[in-house]
Structure formats: structure tokens, C-alpha cells
Design a protein around this motif. Sequence first.
Motif, PDB file in Angstrom:
ATOM      1  N   MET A 115       0.838  -1.192   0.000  1.00 38.18           N
ATOM      2  CA  MET A 115       0.000   0.000   0.000  1.00 38.18           C
ATOM      3  C   MET A 115       0.875   1.246   0.000  1.00 38.18           C
ATOM      4  SD  MET A 115      -3.215  -0.311  -0.121  1.00 38.18           S
ATOM      5  CE  MET A 115      -4.634  -1.332   0.235  1.00 38.18           C
ATOM      6  N   LYS A 116       0.851   1.962  -1.118  1.00 38.02           N
ATOM      7  CA  LYS A 116       1.738   3.111  -1.235  1.00 38.02           C
ATOM      8  C   LYS A 116       0.961   4.397  -1.471  1.00 38.02           C
ATOM      9  CE  LYS A 116       4.490   1.124  -4.368  1.00 38.02           C
ATOM     10  NZ  LYS A 116       5.591   0.868  -5.292  1.00 38.02           N
ATOM     11  N   CYS A 117       1.510   5.487  -0.956  1.00 40.11           N
ATOM     12  CA  CYS A 117       0.975   6.816  -1.178  1.00 40.11           C
ATOM     13  C   CYS A 117       2.017   7.599  -1.967  1.00 40.11           C
ATOM     14  CB  CYS A 117       0.821   7.505   0.164  1.00 40.11           C
ATOM     15  SG  CYS A 117      -0.843   7.914   0.584  1.00 40.11           S
ATOM     16  N   GLY A 118       1.647   8.193  -3.077  1.00 39.22           N
ATOM     17  CA  GLY A 118       2.604   8.967  -3.852  1.00 39.22           C
ATOM     18  C   GLY A 118       2.435  10.454  -3.602  1.00 39.22           C
ATOM     19  N   ILE A 119       3.566  11.162  -3.415  1.00 40.19           N
ATOM     20  CA  ILE A 119       3.517  12.621  -3.266  1.00 40.19           C
ATOM     21  C   ILE A 119       3.683  13.250  -4.641  1.00 40.19           C
ATOM     22  CG2 ILE A 119       4.531  14.644  -2.155  1.00 40.19           C
ATOM     23  CD1 ILE A 119       5.686  12.888  -0.019  1.00 40.19           C
ATOM     24  N   VAL A 120       2.676  14.005  -5.101  1.00 45.73           N
ATOM     25  CA  VAL A 120       2.780  14.670  -6.402  1.00 45.73           C
ATOM     26  C   VAL A 120       2.617  16.181  -6.257  1.00 45.73           C
ATOM     27  CG1 VAL A 120       1.800  12.636  -7.561  1.00 45.73           C
ATOM     28  CG2 VAL A 120       0.337  14.591  -7.066  1.00 45.73           C
ATOM     29  N   GLY A 121       2.939  16.894  -7.309  1.00 44.70           N
ATOM     30  CA  GLY A 121       2.824  18.348  -7.331  1.00 44.70           C
ATOM     31  C   GLY A 121       3.826  18.901  -8.334  1.00 44.70           C
ATOM     32  N   LEU A 122       3.672  20.171  -8.680  1.00 45.61           N
ATOM     33  CA  LEU A 122       4.621  20.807  -9.592  1.00 45.61           C
ATOM     34  C   LEU A 122       6.003  20.873  -8.936  1.00 45.61           C
ATOM     35  CD1 LEU A 122       2.633  23.799 -11.156  1.00 45.61           C
ATOM     36  CD2 LEU A 122       3.221  21.619 -12.231  1.00 45.61           C
ATOM     37  N   PRO A 123       7.057  21.148  -9.709  1.00 49.01           N
ATOM     38  CA  PRO A 123       8.388  21.327  -9.110  1.00 49.01           C
ATOM     39  C   PRO A 123       8.386  22.495  -8.116  1.00 49.01           C
ATOM     40  CG  PRO A 123       8.550  21.083 -11.492  1.00 49.01           C
ATOM     41  CD  PRO A 123       7.095  21.204 -11.175  1.00 49.01           C
ATOM     42  N   ASN A 124       9.250  22.400  -7.124  1.00 55.34           N
ATOM     43  CA  ASN A 124       9.448  23.485  -6.142  1.00 55.34           C
ATOM     44  C   ASN A 124       8.230  23.842  -5.300  1.00 55.34           C
ATOM     45  OD1 ASN A 124      12.105  23.759  -6.596  1.00 55.34           O
ATOM     46  ND2 ASN A 124      12.002  25.710  -7.674  1.00 55.34           N
ATOM     47  N   VAL A 125       7.389  22.885  -5.066  1.00 53.82           N
ATOM     48  CA  VAL A 125       6.247  23.158  -4.184  1.00 53.82           C
ATOM     49  C   VAL A 125       6.514  22.639  -2.764  1.00 53.82           C
ATOM     50  CG1 VAL A 125       4.537  23.203  -6.042  1.00 53.82           C
ATOM     51  CG2 VAL A 125       5.006  21.041  -4.850  1.00 53.82           C
ATOM     52  N   GLY A 126       7.586  21.838  -2.612  1.00 51.78           N
ATOM     53  CA  GLY A 126       7.954  21.337  -1.289  1.00 51.78           C
ATOM     54  C   GLY A 126       7.770  19.835  -1.103  1.00 51.78           C
ATOM     55  N   LYS A 127       7.674  19.098  -2.202  1.00 49.50           N
ATOM     56  CA  LYS A 127       7.466  17.651  -2.099  1.00 49.50           C
ATOM     57  C   LYS A 127       8.609  16.950  -1.370  1.00 49.50           C
ATOM     58  CE  LYS A 127       7.173  17.012  -6.540  1.00 49.50           C
ATOM     59  NZ  LYS A 127       7.322  18.429  -6.931  1.00 49.50           N
ATOM     60  N   SER A 128       9.839  17.231  -1.810  1.00 49.14           N
ATOM     61  CA  SER A 128      10.981  16.540  -1.214  1.00 49.14           C
ATOM     62  C   SER A 128      11.213  16.997   0.225  1.00 49.14           C
ATOM     63  CB  SER A 128      12.237  16.754  -2.042  1.00 49.14           C
ATOM     64  OG  SER A 128      12.019  16.212  -3.334  1.00 49.14           O
ATOM     65  N   THR A 129      10.933  18.271   0.471  1.00 46.03           N
ATOM     66  CA  THR A 129      11.050  18.775   1.843  1.00 46.03           C
ATOM     67  C   THR A 129      10.098  17.996   2.742  1.00 46.03           C
ATOM     68  OG1 THR A 129      11.503  20.950   0.908  1.00 46.03           O
ATOM     69  CG2 THR A 129      10.980  20.878   3.251  1.00 46.03           C
ATOM     70  N   LEU A 130       8.894  17.810   2.250  1.00 43.66           N
ATOM     71  CA  LEU A 130       7.897  17.050   3.004  1.00 43.66           C
ATOM     72  C   LEU A 130       8.331  15.596   3.189  1.00 43.66           C
ATOM     73  CD1 LEU A 130       5.046  17.124   4.236  1.00 43.66           C
ATOM     74  CD2 LEU A 130       4.152  16.492   2.002  1.00 43.66           C
ATOM     75  N   PHE A 131       8.819  15.023   2.112  1.00 40.66           N
ATOM     76  CA  PHE A 131       9.287  13.632   2.166  1.00 40.66           C
ATOM     77  C   PHE A 131      10.391  13.484   3.224  1.00 40.66           C
ATOM     78  CE2 PHE A 131      12.097  10.192   0.693  1.00 40.66           C
ATOM     79  CZ  PHE A 131      11.188   9.152   0.546  1.00 40.66           C
ATOM     80  N   ASN A 132      11.296  14.478   3.236  1.00 38.38           N
ATOM     81  CA  ASN A 132      12.381  14.417   4.222  1.00 38.38           C
ATOM     82  C   ASN A 132      11.883  14.605   5.651  1.00 38.38           C
ATOM     83  OD1 ASN A 132      14.275  13.886   2.274  1.00 38.38           O
ATOM     84  ND2 ASN A 132      14.676  16.050   1.897  1.00 38.38           N
ATOM     85  N   CYS A 133      10.848  15.421   5.797  1.00 36.99           N
ATOM     86  CA  CYS A 133      10.221  15.577   7.123  1.00 36.99           C
ATOM     87  C   CYS A 133       9.699  14.238   7.601  1.00 36.99           C
ATOM     88  CB  CYS A 133       9.001  16.479   7.045  1.00 36.99           C
ATOM     89  SG  CYS A 133       9.352  18.187   7.129  1.00 36.99           S
ATOM     90  N   LEU A 134       9.046  13.549   6.693  1.00 35.85           N
ATOM     91  CA  LEU A 134       8.499  12.240   7.044  1.00 35.85           C
ATOM     92  C   LEU A 134       9.634  11.302   7.414  1.00 35.85           C
ATOM     93  CD1 LEU A 134       5.880  11.935   4.185  1.00 35.85           C
ATOM     94  CD2 LEU A 134       5.371  12.221   6.586  1.00 35.85           C
ATOM     95  N   SER A 135      10.702  11.389   6.637  1.00 36.96           N
ATOM     96  CA  SER A 135      11.826  10.490   6.871  1.00 36.96           C
ATOM     97  C   SER A 135      12.494  10.806   8.199  1.00 36.96           C
ATOM     98  CB  SER A 135      12.843  10.604   5.740  1.00 36.96           C
ATOM     99  OG  SER A 135      13.571  11.800   5.867  1.00 36.96           O
ATOM    100  N   ASN A 136      12.330  12.052   8.655  1.00 38.88           N
ATOM    101  CA  ASN A 136      12.934  12.454   9.912  1.00 38.88           C
ATOM    102  C   ASN A 136      12.037  12.211  11.104  1.00 38.88           C
ATOM    103  OD1 ASN A 136      15.604  13.290   9.818  1.00 38.88           O
ATOM    104  ND2 ASN A 136      15.006  15.048   8.578  1.00 38.88           N
ATOM    105  N   ALA A 137      10.886  11.606  10.867  1.00 35.78           N
ATOM    106  CA  ALA A 137       9.989  11.314  11.976  1.00 35.78           C
ATOM    107  C   ALA A 137      10.732  10.545  13.055  1.00 35.78           C
ATOM    108  CB  ALA A 137       8.774  10.539  11.490  1.00 35.78           C
ATOM    109  N   LYS A 138      11.799   9.875  12.635  1.00 35.99           N
ATOM    110  CA  LYS A 138      12.574   9.109  13.612  1.00 35.99           C
ATOM    111  C   LYS A 138      13.186  10.035  14.663  1.00 35.99           C
ATOM    112  CE  LYS A 138      17.076   8.961  11.299  1.00 35.99           C
ATOM    113  NZ  LYS A 138      16.824   9.567   9.997  1.00 35.99           N
ATOM    114  N   ALA A 139      13.433  11.279  14.262  1.00 35.91           N
ATOM    115  CA  ALA A 139      14.011  12.222  15.209  1.00 35.91           C
ATOM    116  C   ALA A 139      13.048  12.511  16.357  1.00 35.91           C
ATOM    117  CB  ALA A 139      14.371  13.517  14.487  1.00 35.91           C
ATOM    118  N   GLN A 140      11.778  12.319  16.104  1.00 40.00           N
ATOM    119  CA  GLN A 140      10.797  12.622  17.140  1.00 40.00           C
ATOM    120  C   GLN A 140      10.642  11.493  18.143  1.00 40.00           C
ATOM    121  OE1 GLN A 140       7.635  13.424  14.485  1.00 40.00           O
ATOM    122  NE2 GLN A 140       8.802  15.139  13.696  1.00 40.00           N
ATOM    123  N   SER A 141      10.800  10.281  17.698  1.00 32.11           N
ATOM    124  CA  SER A 141      10.653   9.158  18.609  1.00 32.11           C
ATOM    125  C   SER A 141      11.319   7.936  18.004  1.00 32.11           C
ATOM    126  CB  SER A 141       9.175   8.863  18.832  1.00 32.11           C
ATOM    127  OG  SER A 141       9.039   7.562  19.345  1.00 32.11           O
TER     128      SER A 141
END
Length: 363
Positions: free
Chosen positions: A1-27
Amino acid sequence: MKCGIVGLPNVGKSTLFNCLSNAKAQSANYPFCTIEPNIGTVSVPDERLFELEKLVKPERVLPAVVEIVDIAGLVKGASKGEGLGNKFLANIRECEAIIHVLRCFEDGNIVHVEGTVDPLRDKEIIDIELQLKDIETLAKAVEKAKKFIKSGKKDDVMTYETLLNLQKFVEEGQNAREFPLDDFSTPIISEVHLLTNKPVLYVCNVDENSIKNGNEWIGKIEEMAKKENAEVVVLAAQIEADINELDTFEEREMFLDELGLTEPGVNRLIRKAYDLLHLQTYFTAGVKEVRAWTIGKGWTAPQAAGVIHTDFEKGFIRAEVIKYEDFIKFGSEAKVKEAGKMGVEGKEYIVQDGDMMNFRFNV
Ligand SMILES: Nc1nc2c(ncn2[C@@H]2O[C@H](COP(=O)(O)OP(=O)(O)O)[C@@H](O)[C@H]2O)c(=O)[nH]1
Ligand SMILES: [Mg+2]
């Protein structure tokens, strides 16, 4: 089960993806692992796991996860292969749901491919690319269905007509997910695997100020989403990314607090994505491990058991079920039993979100 992040370039997709990837920093309980540079699994934040952990004191706690894909490079013309468009559209096809990021922040230093900030226009651009691809897909499906109408069978004629109507619908600039469905058309439409038939969640990526005070675009996007029966999450990807960089939990809490947030926006996003995928959770709890298992809504007890092991499904005898609330109230399995609150359920039982399951099976 996958969720894809889409949007035009420079809208913040990768920034968001990295935030998700950093969830480990929270716990430490919410680890992230990168499978490929643009694919990761992210744990679903669930308060109930903390409560169960306190009572059961297991060796480890395993949360539910969803897979997230950062789909880069959708631009005008993608459906015609522009900017590796075909590759990215294929990536979307593999996802079961879409997180559509909309740029609602102004920043002169960050180029907007369309020149100005206008998330509703941006959304249209992406929609049109997906629709164009779907029209191509539908044209093929219609062609194929046409061959069968010669048989004169009612079902074949209806299939053809359904596909034709859907094609017309999408050609008028509408997304397949909004096509009025009935029992006959539902399976036909799901079989063509259209991009615009996937459930979508809109993310308004805003700046710090708009988190507190709102922003001219948010209301408009909410209105648009309401018409589509879609959900909206407002968050500030860049700030959340910055907060993630802070060393201590206390510092991060303090900054979230200043933004008026009780938790990172990405947590809300993950939970909504989980919901969007029609997923839910049941728990198993033992001294070795407390674990959240992911199943679809409406699944039966044997199907749910099959997620742990196929033998559990094949040899299913019955399930002992404790409601999460009862477990918290009484404090242990033994006490729940004493209180007569443990259910014994058979093959037909539809598992509910938060059920604590114990399966009896033989092989
Ligand atoms: N000011 C501001 N900049 C942002 C925000 N989100 C992302 N950015 C910046 O915008 C640029 C593009 O972001 P990126 O995540 O790579 O966009 P993508 O092309 O959609 O993946 C980067 O320089 C980010 O730091 C935001 O909320 N506010
Ligand atoms: Mg990117």
C-alpha cells in the motif's frame, strides 16, 4: 500500500518527504527506512501504542507503517512524455493514493515554474496531465470493449457504454474519482486503473505566518476539496524540516508550541494518508511485543490473521477479541476476561479498528 507525493516542481514535495523520513528524530518508536532514494516507509503515529506499552511493558513496540513515494518531475506536458513524464506517471499508477502538495507560500528566491503562486491553477495543471493520460488509457479500453459488443450480450454492451461515458466525463475535464458509480460500473472502472480514480489528499504547504494566521489560499483550497470530497492538511514543510534539525525533544516541542501546534503537521498527514488508503489497525499485545497490524476496512478475522501468517488464515478456528478501551479500563487481559469482556469470534467477524486480537488456529 503506497501513497505517492505529487505536485509541480518546487512546491515542497521533497522537503515534506524528508520531514516524514525524519519522523525518527521525534521518537525512536517511529523509525523510517529508505528503500530507494524516493521511497520510504513511515510509521503511523498512534497514541494507543504508548498506552499499551505502559500497561504491557513489552520488549519492543512495532507501529503500523505506510509507504510513501516522492514522485518528482510532473510538469506541463508530462502526459506527452515531457520531463520524463511517462516514468513519473507510471510511478503514480503503482500508488494506491495520492498526496497532492500545493505551494501556498511566497518566496522570491524559489522559482515557481509558472511564474506566480497560484495553487488552484497548479492543481489544474497536474489534474490535466493525469486526465490526459487517463483519456489515452480509456481510449484503449473503449476500443477493446467495442470488439465484444458484437456478441450482443447485455453486459458487454453496458461495459462499452460505461467506458464511453467515463471517457466523455474525463474529456470534459473531470477526474474519474468523481464519476457517479453504481454496482455495475464500480468494478469496470477500477479495472482500468486510472490515475484520476485514486483517492487524493491535498497538502497546503504554507509559511510560518500562515500556520498561525491562515492565508488567502487555504479557504479556496478547502472549498475546492470539499466539492471533490477530499481532505486537506495545512502544514509548513520547511519549518517542520528545520524543527526536525533541532537536537532535543524539548527544543522541538518548544518550537511546535510557538507555532501553536501540539504535534508536527506531518503526523496528521500520515494518519490521514492511512485513512485515505482505507486502512485500519488491530493490535497484538504480549510481553515480547506490542504490535499494530495494518488491514483494510471491512476485513474479516481470518483475513486479518493472514497478515501475521498465511497459516493463521488457513487454519483459523476463532479469534479472541478485546476492545482497546476495555483493555485500558481493566488493565490486563486476565482482568478483562474476569469482567467477561473478552469476545470469542468466528470466521465472519469483521475486525474493528483498535481490536486486540488473539488467534486460535491449527495447521
Ligand atoms: N519559504 C519556503 N520555502 C520552502 C517551503 N517548502 C519548501 N521550500 C523550499 O523550496 C525549495 C524546493 O523544495 P523541494 O521540497 O525540493 O520541492 P519539490 O521540487 O516539490 O520537491 C527548497 O529550496 C525548499 O527549501 C516553505 O514552506 N517555505
Ligand atoms: Mg523534489
